[in-house]
Design an enzyme around this catalytic site. Structure first.
Site, mmCIF file in Angstrom:
data_model
loop_
_atom_site.group_PDB
_atom_site.id
_atom_site.type_symbol
_atom_site.label_atom_id
_atom_site.label_comp_id
_atom_site.label_asym_id
_atom_site.label_seq_id
_atom_site.Cartn_x
_atom_site.Cartn_y
_atom_site.Cartn_z
ATOM 1 N N ASP A 39 0.020 -19.033 17.700
ATOM 2 C CA ASP A 39 1.244 -18.505 17.099
ATOM 3 C C ASP A 39 2.338 -19.576 16.985
ATOM 4 O O ASP A 39 3.090 -19.603 16.024
ATOM 5 C CB ASP A 39 1.748 -17.326 17.947
ATOM 6 N N ARG A 98 0.823 -1.222 0.000
ATOM 7 C CA ARG A 98 0.000 0.000 0.000
ATOM 8 C C ARG A 98 0.849 1.261 0.000
ATOM 9 O O ARG A 98 0.457 2.275 -0.535
ATOM 10 C CB ARG A 98 -0.903 -0.001 1.236
ATOM 11 N N LYS A 111 1.847 -18.376 7.937
ATOM 12 C CA LYS A 111 1.001 -18.718 9.055
ATOM 13 C C LYS A 111 0.593 -17.441 9.788
ATOM 14 O O LYS A 111 1.286 -16.435 9.617
ATOM 15 C CB LYS A 111 1.701 -19.698 10.006
ATOM 16 N N HIS A 150 4.398 -24.702 14.621
ATOM 17 C CA HIS A 150 5.788 -25.120 14.833
ATOM 18 C C HIS A 150 5.910 -26.304 15.801
ATOM 19 O O HIS A 150 6.608 -27.269 15.533
ATOM 20 C CB HIS A 150 6.633 -23.961 15.372
ATOM 21 N N HIS A 199 7.787 -21.965 9.016
ATOM 22 C CA HIS A 199 9.224 -21.796 8.771
ATOM 23 C C HIS A 199 10.082 -22.765 9.587
ATOM 24 O O HIS A 199 11.241 -22.989 9.263
ATOM 25 C CB HIS A 199 9.667 -20.329 8.943
HETATM 26 C C1 BG6 Z 1 6.952 -17.068 14.385
HETATM 27 C C2 BG6 Z 1 6.085 -16.491 15.463
HETATM 28 O O1 BG6 Z 1 6.231 -17.956 13.586
HETATM 29 O O2 BG6 Z 1 8.037 -17.755 14.986
HETATM 30 C C3 BG6 Z 1 6.873 -15.568 16.354
HETATM 31 O O3 BG6 Z 1 5.015 -15.770 14.863
HETATM 32 C C4 BG6 Z 1 8.095 -16.255 16.883
HETATM 33 O O4 BG6 Z 1 6.080 -15.077 17.421
HETATM 34 C C5 BG6 Z 1 8.869 -16.924 15.762
HETATM 35 O O5 BG6 Z 1 8.898 -15.274 17.517
HETATM 36 C C6 BG6 Z 1 9.978 -17.783 16.306
HETATM 37 O O6 BG6 Z 1 10.775 -18.203 15.238
HETATM 38 P P1 BG6 Z 1 12.298 -18.572 15.456
HETATM 39 O O7 BG6 Z 1 12.737 -19.064 14.113
HETATM 40 O O8 BG6 Z 1 12.995 -17.328 15.902
HETATM 41 O O9 BG6 Z 1 12.325 -19.640 16.495
#
Ligand code: BG6
Length: 508
Positions: A241, A47, A154, A246, A184
């Site tokens: 989250d 935007r 996500k 994860h 991720h």
């Molecule tokens: C994200 C979450 O998916 O993963 C975040 O939205 C979190 O809140 C993050 O901080 C943690 O990722 P990593 O790779 O730093 O463990």
């Protein structure tokens, strides 16, 4: 390594944090490793009203600040940013998409791409559906000329119903093999190494079951708070989250059966079976099996740490959980009766993600132990930091008698000379370019994960009497989480930054 076909990556949400901190540095790194297609371009859509030239300047700064390889070679950066373009548009405006399509066609002609496009939704989740609908309206979902793939960040929905609805809507527009749902954690080298550890080594598999394993513990701790993301986080919380995606994916890879091949569906079918075997937690058992907490203000190393409710964009009476710990079982032959304990939280003492496999004790205790304490073998798979693996086992202390000492045998990735661990986003973007969906969540996996969490979300929504325990920032979360662990004297492991260390507050 295979080179992807020529393509254009269109990033929606190009003026946001994810694009500058993760996506652009990851693509830059892929280019430096010669993993990008021979011809490619990136079109940022956002935007914010800026020109392509201004976008290039901004992304140049992002690379300098956030790229994992500290790049000082100006030519490399200039060679990269020249292929970046920008189009300003409101994601809700239909006419904007026709203009964007014309611009895309122009870039396509300029580079002779041939119509292969990846659409990356790096926007707030509420926009995923509308972007897909509008792309479809202007004919950009159809694969008549070139492939069309959509990457979705996500959270994929916020509960079972919304997750299903989003899947349904997307399936009306595109097929499942065009959808890449990002988690991720699956892009992390060490998470993928779980598969190799389990299935490339003959010695673990015979022990990897209820006969030899006492319990499994998975921790994903963060020392940071919600930073600038209070607005998003307050409507999400740790369950949505971190746990839904994860943590459950790590449970899936730890508990799955060996897949028949490395084919995307062979692996995802096995993870799905684990999710389908999760013993549902009844709503009435939620207070005993799931502990939630929220960080409160504290003083860490002389610095005042703000409590969650006073973070930017967070409601002062918020009951959103910044910590979750839970206990559950997997109802199948391999895992029947073995408790799984998982926990995640913000503002804990250190940043650590690890899986701890606690083996059962020997059936007969012959030897004297250190301080009279019985120990059991542990295999610790460290996802981050100090990536590696640690095996804890007993050895005889030299000297008279048979005194036993618990010792460590460890492997650290950093000991592999010249090895750089690629960022999760590098791996995942590269896989999408190749059309490999192995490390992406499938529709049924996402829905089954939401289904498992449904009673917890229901219990919390319906019953305000279920406590949100406060825990001072910098501690390991509410003490009640220790009550989850069955067995006298058993606690969670308190990991340190260094894989081989263990102590309650080593980083503070
Ligand atoms: C994200 C979450 O998916 O993963 C975040 O939205 C979190 O809140 C993050 O901080 C943690 O990722 P990593 O790779 O730093 O463990």
């Amino acid at each position: 390594m295979e080179n992807p076909r020529n393509l254009i990556i269109v990033i929606f949400g190009a003026s946001g944090d994810l694009t500058s901190r993760k996506l652009i540095p990851a693509i830059f790194s892929l280019k430096n490793q010669k993993l990008m297609p021979v011809k490619y371009a990136i079109l940022g859509v956002g935007r914010t009203k800026i020109s392509s030239e201004e976008f290039r300047i901004k992304m140049r700064e992002s690379i300098i600040s956030f790229s994992e390889e500290k790049v000082s070679d100006e030519n490399l950066i200039s060679g990269f940013v020249k292929d970046l373009y920008y189009h300003s548009m409101d994601n809700y405006s239909e006419s904007g998409y026709s203009e964007m399509k014309s611009y895309l066609q122009e870039i396509d002609n300029l580079y002779s791409i041939g119509g292969n496009y990846i659409f990356y939704m790096a926007t707030p989740p509420s926009m995923y559906e509308i972007i897909a609908v509008n792309l479809d309206k202007v004919g950009l979902c159809s694969q008549d000329s070139g492939f069309r793939r959509v990457i979705i960040e996500k959270p994929f929905g916020y509960d079972l119903e919304s997750g299903k609805k989003l899947n349904k809507k997307l399936h009306e527009l595109i097929s499942e093999d065009q959808i890449f749902r990002i988690d991720h954690y699956l892009g992390k080298e060490t998470v993928q190494n779980l598969l190799v550890t389990r299935f490339a080594n003959g010695m673990f598999e015979p022990l990897w079951n209820r006969n030899y394993i006492h319990r499994i513990e998975i921790t994903s701790a963060e020392s940071i708070g919600v930073e600038e993301r209070g607005g998003y986080y307050d409507s999400s919380g740790a369950l949505r989250d971190m746990v839904q995606n994860h943590l459950l994916q790590m449970v899936g890879l730890t508990a799955m059966e060996p897949p028949s091949s490395l084919d995307a569906d062979a692996i995802r079918n096995e993870v799905l079976k684990v999710f389908q075997s999760l013993q549902p937690i009844k709503e009435e058992d939620v207070p005993n099996q799931v502990i939630r907490g929220q960080y409160t203000g504290s003083l860490i190393r002389g610095e005042c740490i703000t409590g969650y409710r006073y973070e930017k964009d967070v409601a002062v009476n918020s009951r959103t959980e910044t910590y979750v710990a839970m206990k559950f079982f997997i109802n199948n032959w391999r895992w029947g009766g073995v408790p799984f304990y998982i926990r995640t939280g913000k503002r804990l003492p250190t940043r650590v993600t690890e899986i701890v496999v606690h083996f059962k004790q020997t059936p007969h205790h012959l030897f004297q132990r250190e301080a009279g304490k019985l120990t059991a073998n542990q295999l610790i798979i460290r996802i981050q930091p100090d990536e590696g693996m640690l095996l804890k086992f007993d050895m005889k202390e030299p000297g008279a008698g048979f005194n036993v000492k618990n010792v460590n045998m460890d492997f650290h990735y950093k000991d592999l000379a010249n090895i750089r661990i690629p960022s999760a986003y590098e791996r995942l973007i590269h896989d999408v370019m190749l059309g490999d969906s192995t490390l992406f969540s499938r529709d049924d996996e996402v829905e089954t994960a939401w289904k498992f969490l449904y009673p917890i979300q229901q219990a919390w929504a319906k019953n305000p009497g279920i406590k949100v325990f406060g825990y001072p920032a910098g501690t390991w979360g509410p003490e009640h989480a220790n009550d989850l662990i069955d067995g006298d004297d058993l606690t969670w492991r308190y990991p340190c930054k260094n894989l081989a260390d263990e102590e309650l507050y080593c980083e503070l």
